[in-house]
Design a protein around this motif. Sequence first.
Motif, mmCIF file in Angstrom:
data_model
loop_
_atom_site.group_PDB
_atom_site.id
_atom_site.type_symbol
_atom_site.label_atom_id
_atom_site.label_comp_id
_atom_site.label_asym_id
_atom_site.label_seq_id
_atom_site.Cartn_x
_atom_site.Cartn_y
_atom_site.Cartn_z
ATOM 1 N N ASN A 71 42.735 33.486 37.819
ATOM 2 C CA ASN A 71 43.248 32.130 38.019
ATOM 3 C C ASN A 71 42.296 31.035 37.554
ATOM 4 O O ASN A 71 42.611 29.845 37.690
ATOM 5 C CB ASN A 71 43.583 31.919 39.501
ATOM 6 N N ARG A 75 44.050 28.093 34.102
ATOM 7 C CA ARG A 75 45.154 27.453 34.814
ATOM 8 C C ARG A 75 46.309 27.125 33.886
ATOM 9 O O ARG A 75 46.170 27.034 32.677
ATOM 10 C CB ARG A 75 44.689 26.136 35.441
ATOM 11 N N ASN A 76 47.447 26.871 34.530
ATOM 12 C CA ASN A 76 48.642 26.404 33.805
ATOM 13 C C ASN A 76 48.983 27.327 32.634
ATOM 14 O O ASN A 76 49.205 26.878 31.511
ATOM 15 C CB ASN A 76 48.445 24.962 33.318
ATOM 16 N N THR A 105 38.996 26.450 32.933
ATOM 17 C CA THR A 105 38.019 25.905 33.884
ATOM 18 C C THR A 105 36.624 26.470 33.640
ATOM 19 O O THR A 105 35.645 25.894 34.112
ATOM 20 C CB THR A 105 38.431 26.181 35.346
ATOM 21 N N CYS A 131 52.861 26.014 37.654
ATOM 22 C CA CYS A 131 51.682 26.597 38.283
ATOM 23 C C CYS A 131 51.286 27.888 37.574
ATOM 24 O O CYS A 131 50.385 27.903 36.771
ATOM 25 C CB CYS A 131 51.927 26.852 39.772
ATOM 26 N N LEU A 179 49.881 30.521 38.913
ATOM 27 C CA LEU A 179 48.743 31.240 39.483
ATOM 28 C C LEU A 179 49.181 32.622 39.955
ATOM 29 O O LEU A 179 50.320 32.810 40.393
ATOM 30 C CB LEU A 179 48.143 30.461 40.651
#
Length: 202
Positions: free
Chosen positions: A20, A23-24, A33, A159, A161
């Motif tokens: 995770n 993201r996205n 990230t 999302c 995730l």
Amino acid sequence: MATDDVWIWDGGRVSLDFANTLRNRWRTTPEETLRVPDDLMDWLREAHLLAAGTTGAATASLLLSARRLRESVDRAVLAVAAGPMPEPGDVTLLNRSAAAAPRPALQLLIIEDRLEPAGITAPFTADPTLALALIAQDAVDLLLSAESRRVRVCGADRCALRFLDRSPARNRRWCSMSRCGNRTKVRLHQARTRQSGGITEG
């Protein structure tokens, strides 16, 4: 560099939390990230895989290896959750990565009157390469367990995730009720209200 509040810990396994960090995934260009080596070091510390007092920085090549591992974890767990086998290349990378560190001692948790493995919960190493090996070991454990069929992708439109559904009915839809579940319900309610208002006015 990412800040501590960027990290999300709703995966239920450290390997899913690591997946995770991209993201996205629903977007053409997902949000990274782990942008620089220090982001990787920060994440490993926050995940309690790297000792808090560890000094020094990760290298660009280690960051690239970490991203490769992350994507192998993601592809493999989603493949097994859906039924088919993971790609042989992903299996090879996971095995090779997992073999880079000795196995930590198993720990126990009591969850809903049954024993579950606690996973990796304490600082283990001052070496980020070995910390990545612990992530690979967690992914291997997950893939070999019945829980592999309970890996889900968040049902919110924006999302994606990944998380482990440990709900008794196996019907958890959101990575987090507070982040995605409530927001989705509010949006759906507002849309229904607008739609019914338009029909009434017509």
